[in-house]
Structures are given as structure tokens and as C-alpha cells.
Scaffold this active site. Structure first.
Site, PDB file in Angstrom:
ATOM      1  CG  LEU A 160      -2.207   0.871   1.020  1.00 15.17           C
ATOM      2  CD1 LEU A 160      -3.160   0.241   0.013  1.00 15.17           C
ATOM      3  CD2 LEU A 160      -2.919   1.096   2.349  1.00 15.17           C
ATOM      4  N   GLY A 161       1.747   1.324  -1.000  1.00 14.23           N
ATOM      5  CA  GLY A 161       2.527   2.532  -1.220  1.00 14.23           C
ATOM      6  C   GLY A 161       1.725   3.522  -2.046  1.00 14.23           C
ATOM      7  NE  ARG A 162       5.577   8.645  -3.768  1.00 14.30           N
ATOM      8  CZ  ARG A 162       6.774   8.273  -3.331  1.00 14.30           C
ATOM      9  NH1 ARG A 162       7.165   7.011  -3.503  1.00 14.30           N
ATOM     10  NH2 ARG A 162       7.555   9.122  -2.717  1.00 14.30           N
ATOM     11  CB  ILE A 163       1.148   2.233  -7.227  1.00 17.03           C
ATOM     12  CG1 ILE A 163       2.097   3.105  -8.049  1.00 17.03           C
ATOM     13  CG2 ILE A 163       0.241   1.412  -8.145  1.00 17.03           C
ATOM     14  CD1 ILE A 163       3.133   2.324  -8.847  1.00 17.03           C
ATOM     15  NE  ARG A 183       9.259  -5.710   4.423  1.00 18.77           N
ATOM     16  CZ  ARG A 183      10.459  -5.346   3.989  1.00 18.77           C
ATOM     17  NH1 ARG A 183      11.068  -4.304   4.546  1.00 18.77           N
ATOM     18  NH2 ARG A 183      11.045  -6.004   3.010  1.00 18.77           N
ATOM     19  NE  ARG A 240      10.214  -3.689 -11.717  1.00 18.74           N
ATOM     20  CZ  ARG A 240       9.623  -2.586 -12.128  1.00 18.74           C
ATOM     21  NH1 ARG A 240       8.337  -2.601 -12.469  1.00 18.74           N
ATOM     22  NH2 ARG A 240      10.295  -1.451 -12.207  1.00 18.74           N
ATOM     23  CG  ASP A 264       1.606  -4.064 -17.303  1.00 21.88           C
ATOM     24  OD1 ASP A 264       1.436  -4.126 -18.533  1.00 21.88           O
ATOM     25  OD2 ASP A 264       2.273  -3.156 -16.748  1.00 21.88           O
ATOM     26  CD  GLU A 269       8.293  -7.685 -18.062  1.00 26.69           C
ATOM     27  OE1 GLU A 269       8.890  -6.681 -18.514  1.00 26.69           O
ATOM     28  OE2 GLU A 269       7.464  -7.631 -17.142  1.00 26.69           O
ATOM     29  CG  HIS A 287       6.521  -3.846 -18.058  1.00 28.87           C
ATOM     30  ND1 HIS A 287       7.562  -4.495 -17.464  1.00 28.87           N
ATOM     31  CD2 HIS A 287       6.249  -2.784 -17.254  1.00 28.87           C
ATOM     32  CE1 HIS A 287       7.929  -3.861 -16.357  1.00 28.87           C
ATOM     33  NE2 HIS A 287       7.136  -2.815 -16.211  1.00 28.87           N
TER      34      HIS A 287
END
Length: 328
Positions: A160-163, A183, A240, A264, A269, A287
Site C-alpha cells: 500500500l505505497g503510492r500506487i 509489513r 514486478r 502486466d 520479459e 508491461h
């Protein structure tokens, strides 16, 4: 402190480590003494003879700066990443060498979150599959099979960071129940926190992966997590490829262990496992989460401003956060 770009009388060189946005490449060559490493006929020879001239490296999130390359650049003081990811660079090692590291956060948050929600809708409502169905003439013979509703579902966000927070804000409009796993609980967040990826998967109908890449999260979405998600559950990965145990995902898709996946990113890749290519319950994207003209331009501008700040003031505008430096 970062290495000083003015420590010797050697000409200061900016090393472009990988292919970048064309506009960024042009700006680099116009403003600085820039050497494009991939285009050199003898990169190893250049590094041996001129590595001491390089004071800053500009690279993509995918390419990073390897340990060997770092060692070949004794005056390197800054590594500027075009992209939010930096797990391809050993940040702790760089910091120990006095090299500071930047990325391009924030400017791509909205586009990645938009795509994550779009991918979630696509896989649950089977929009891409329905498009293929119409194009193949299937509608002429039978109605398209029923799909799964998005509104009102339980959605878990892994990271649950910025994105992750941007995804959660968008999902609020769908009336979904949002929970998350980090965490430790994020201060000021009302969403329900769960301590492990497996616990999150057990508690949701769809799992959206937005956690940072790197060794600390490799294989975090394991066979056990996919089993907890279950045959009615959906996986969306815009983080990722390394975060998901890809063989376990392939096995779950083939056995019907999960309802579907929207991906994505992949482990190797642009190579995608054939089982995923052949499954009509999997949405595959190349991606492209940040791949809009607006966002890529903003990323290029921020990378350029980081480089300019370092070369003129010896600091970076958006250095990799301290917490991230210790968790590579």
C-alpha cells in the site's frame, strides 16, 4: 555524501546505460557530454579506458546498474533511474560507495493505478475474452458465458505505497471492501490490514499486486497464496514479475486453481509462458502500466531534473527513500 563530480580534471561524462525515451536521450546528448554505452562498438574497452570520466549514470528501471558496471566507474556519484523501480541496482552497495540513487516516483502513480483497475475489470468481466469471442464469430452461435461482478467484491492490495493507495481510492467508487498487506499497518489508513500475503488472499475475491520488486518480495505470491485465493479468486499484477511465483501461477491457471489473472509484468520479459498465452481466462499486457505519452514525458523530465540537480548541486530531487535503501 555522493561522490563529487568535480573531484578530478578529467572531463565529466554522463553514461547512458540503456535505451531510454527518445526525448530524454536527445536532451541528454544536447545538454551533457553523454556516452551511450549500448551503442559503443567496444563497451568493455571504453569502460577500461574512460570509466574514470563518468560522474553520473542514467538508466532504465529494467536495466539498472550492475555491480560490475558500478566497479568500472570510480568517480560515479549518482545513478538516475528512468522509472519507479530500482531493484536492478544494488542500492545498499551503491550507498556504501558514496553513490546516490534516484527514481521517478509519483509521476506514474495515476497511470499505473488506472491500468490496475482496468485490468481488474477486464479479467473479472472477461472483456478481452468477449472481444475475441465477437471477432471469432462466436456470438453468432451462442451468448457469451456469464462473468463475475466487480462492484461490491472484496479486493486485497498487496503493498500500500503510492500506487496501492491510488488503486484503493479508485476502487472506493466501486463499493468494494478493500484490505491490504504491508509489513506493518499504514498510519492514517482506514482499510483493513492483514499481516501476510496468504491471509490477504484468503480474505479477498481479487488480489492486486502493487508491492515493490527486489529480493525482499521475490516469490511473495507463492503457490500457498494462490491456493488461498482459490478457484473463485482473481490475480492482478502491475508490480514486478518476480513478485509472483510464475510456475505456481501457471499451475494454478491450468488446474483452475484461480478464476483468472491479469498480468502486466512477467518473470522473463518479453517471454510469456505458453500456458498463459493459451488461457482465455488470463489478460496479458506488455508491461504498459506507465506507458502513456503524458506519464513517460513526466518521467523523462523528472529523470533529467535529477541529473541536473546532481551535476549542479551534488544532490538529487527524488532519491530512493532511506527505508528502501536498507531493504534491497
Amino acid at each position: 555524501m555522493p561522490n563529487s563530480p568535480l573531484r578530478t580534471s578529467a572531463p565529466d561524462t554522463v553514461l547512458q546505460v540503456s535505451a531510454l525515451l527518445p526525448a530524454l536521450e536527445t536532451a541528454l546528448s544536447e545538454r551533457y557530454r553523454t556516452v551511450r554505452l549500448p551503442e559503443l562498438p567496444d563497451p568493455a574497452g571504453y569502460l577500461r579506458d574512460h570509466g574514470k570520466d563518468v560522474v553520473a549514470a542514467v538508466t532504465s528501471a529494467r536495466a539498472g546498474v550492475s555491480d560490475d558496471l558500478m566497479d568500472a566507474l570510480p568517480r560515479l556519484g549518482a545513478i538516475v533511474h528512468f522509472g519507479v523501480g530500482y531493484e536492478t541496482t544494488d542500492v545498499v552497495r551503491a550507498r556504501a560507495r558514496g553513490i546516490d540513487v534516484s527514481n521517478t516516483p509519483d509521476v506514474l502513480t495515476d497511470c499505473v493505478a488506472d491500468l490496475a483497475v482496468g485490468a481488474l475489470i477486464d479479467v473479472m468481466r472477461r472483456m478481452s475474452a468477449a472481444d475475441r469471442y465477437v471477432r471469432a464469430g462466436g456470438w453468432d452461435s451462442a451468448p457469451f458465458p456469464l462473468a463475475s461482478r466487480v462492484s461490491g467484491k472484496r479486493v486485497g492490495i498487496l503493498g500500500l505505497g503510492r500506487i496501492g493507495r491510488a488503486v484503493a481510492r479508485r476502487l472506493d467508487g466501486f463499493g468494494v471492501s478493500v484490505s491490504y498487506c504491508t509489513r506493518s499497518p499504514v498510519p492514517g489508513v482506514d482499510y483493513h490490514h492483514l499481516p501476510t500475503a496468504r491471509a490477504l488472499a484468503e480474505a479477498c475475491d481479487a488480489l492486486v499486486v502493487t508491492v515493490a520488486g527486489g529480493s525482499g518480495t521475490e516469490g511473495l505470491v507463492s503457490a500457498s497464496v494462490l491456493d488461498a485465493l482459490g478457484p473463485q479468486g482473481y490475480l492482478v499484477n502491475v508490480a514486478r514479475g518476480s513478485v509472483v511465483d510464475e510456475p505456481a501461477l501457471v499451475a494454478a491457471v491450468e488446474a483452475g486453481g484461480i478464476a483468472g489473472a491479469a498480468l502486466d509484468v512477467f518473470t522473463d520479459e518479453p517471454n510469456v509462458p505458453r500456458a498463459l498465452l493459451e488461457s482465455d481466462r488470463v489478460v496479458l499486457l506488455p508491461h504498459i502500466a506507465s506507458a502513456t505519452r503524458e506519464t513517460r514525458a513526466a518521467m523523462g523530465d523528472l529523470a533529467l531534473r535529477n541529473l541536473e540537480r546532481y551535476l549542479t548541486q551534488g544532490t538529487l530531487l527524488t532519491p530512493v527513500p532511506e527505508a528502501s535503501r536498507s531493504s534491497h
